[in-house]
Design a protein around this motif. Structure first.
Motif, short mmCIF file in Angstrom:
data_model
loop_
_atom_site.label_atom_id
_atom_site.label_comp_id
_atom_site.label_asym_id
_atom_site.label_seq_id
_atom_site.Cartn_x
_atom_site.Cartn_y
_atom_site.Cartn_z
N ASN A 174 12.74 -0.94 14.91
CA ASN A 174 12.09 -2.24 14.65
C ASN A 174 11.91 -3.06 15.93
O ASN A 174 11.56 -4.23 15.86
N ASN A 175 12.15 -2.40 17.09
CA ASN A 175 12.01 -3.08 18.38
C ASN A 175 12.83 -4.37 18.47
O ASN A 175 12.37 -5.38 18.99
N SER A 202 23.13 -10.77 14.60
CA SER A 202 21.92 -11.47 15.04
C SER A 202 20.91 -10.45 15.54
O SER A 202 21.28 -9.36 16.00
N GLN A 203 19.62 -10.80 15.47
CA GLN A 203 18.56 -9.91 15.91
C GLN A 203 17.55 -10.68 16.76
O GLN A 203 17.23 -11.84 16.46
N TYR A 204 17.03 -10.00 17.79
CA TYR A 204 16.02 -10.58 18.68
C TYR A 204 14.84 -9.61 18.77
O TYR A 204 15.04 -8.41 18.99
N ASP A 205 13.64 -10.12 18.66
CA ASP A 205 12.44 -9.29 18.69
C ASP A 205 12.03 -9.06 20.15
O ASP A 205 11.68 -10.00 20.87
N ALA A 206 12.05 -7.79 20.58
CA ALA A 206 11.73 -7.45 21.96
C ALA A 206 10.23 -7.57 22.25
O ALA A 206 9.84 -7.66 23.42
N THR A 207 9.40 -7.55 21.23
CA THR A 207 7.95 -7.63 21.44
C THR A 207 7.46 -9.07 21.51
O THR A 207 6.33 -9.32 21.95
N MET A 217 12.47 -13.45 20.74
CA MET A 217 12.61 -14.49 19.72
C MET A 217 13.68 -14.09 18.70
O MET A 217 13.73 -12.94 18.26
N GLN A 218 14.52 -15.05 18.33
CA GLN A 218 15.57 -14.78 17.35
C GLN A 218 14.92 -14.56 15.97
O GLN A 218 14.07 -15.32 15.56
N VAL A 219 15.34 -13.50 15.31
CA VAL A 219 14.77 -13.16 14.00
C VAL A 219 15.70 -13.61 12.88
O VAL A 219 15.30 -14.31 11.96
N VAL A 220 16.95 -13.18 12.96
CA VAL A 220 17.96 -13.60 11.99
C VAL A 220 19.27 -13.83 12.73
O VAL A 220 19.43 -13.41 13.88
#
Length: 217
Positions: A145-146, A155-160, A164-167
């Motif tokens: 999911n990149n 926590s999750q961050y979008d590399a694309t 940006m913080q996702v959750v």
């Protein structure tokens, strides 16, 4: 003879009243006419008063005396340009390189899709701090999911999308590396972070201290 005598028998008092009244009327008329010429009516012309205010002009005098003030230029502490990967290490989407930049653990990732601040032939190579912006735990990259994931608080961050913080708990983006791609050699250089790395108050200064062996001061 009787009629003639009757006509002459006019009341003298009545005649005097009539004659006196006529004379009075004539006198009043004459007085009006004569008085109009003797005492002509005077017309008073009132001139409007005009107040003229003097215009006051303010003249600002510019001093021709030049005062020289010594200028002190503060010492600028910046990031260094450092090679962090080569495109030969990132040939397929989902591949990444774990390395150090100025003493900080970072990820250099090939997302496989054009990404924010991405470099390389397809603008899909990005770099991020490996420390979570929430509490500094080391992140794990998930190519499915990149996203960069925190195993501690999920926590999750979008590399694309620029990290940006996702959750999860973080209230800010993950610090991203500013990368430069050299087409002739395929080398990828890091030029600095776009925000503070977790646990630092001056990421560049503290990074230089780590590189010189001074520790995290």
């Amino acid at each position: 003879m009787a009629e003639g005598k009757k006509k002459d028998n006019v009341d003298p008092n009545r005649r005097a009243v009539i004659i006196g009244g006529a004379a009075a009327v004539a006198g009043i008329a004459a007085g009006i006419v004569i008085g109009g010429y003797a005492f002509p009516r005077t017309t008073k012309v009132i001139q409007p008063q005009v107040t003229v205010e003097k215009e006051v002009s303010t003249v600002t005098q510019v001093s021709t005396t030049t005062t020289t003030v010594p200028t002190q230029v503060p010492q600028q502490v910046g990031y260094v340009k450092q090679k962090v990967a080569n495109i030969s290490q990132l040939t397929s989407p989902g591949q990444y390189v774990t390395t150090m930049y100025m003493g900080y653990l970072v990820y250099i990732i090939k997302t496989g899709v054009p990404s924010e601040n991405g470099v390389g032939p397809n603008n899909d190579i990005v770099g991020f701090s490996a420390s979570c912006a929430h509490m500094g735990y080391i992140l794990v990259y998930d190519p499915s999911n990149n996203c960069l994931l925190c195993p501690q608080h999920f926590s999750q961050y979008d590399a694309t999308r620029g990290g940006m913080q996702v959750v999860g708990h973080p209230n800010q983006f993950l610090p991203q590396l500013i990368l430069e791609y050299e087409e002739s050699t395929g080398d990828i250089y890091a030029l600095g972070f776009n925000r503070l790395v977790y646990g630092t108050y001056n990421t560049a200064l503290q990074g230089l201290a780590q590189m010189s062996g001074g520790g995290n001061s």
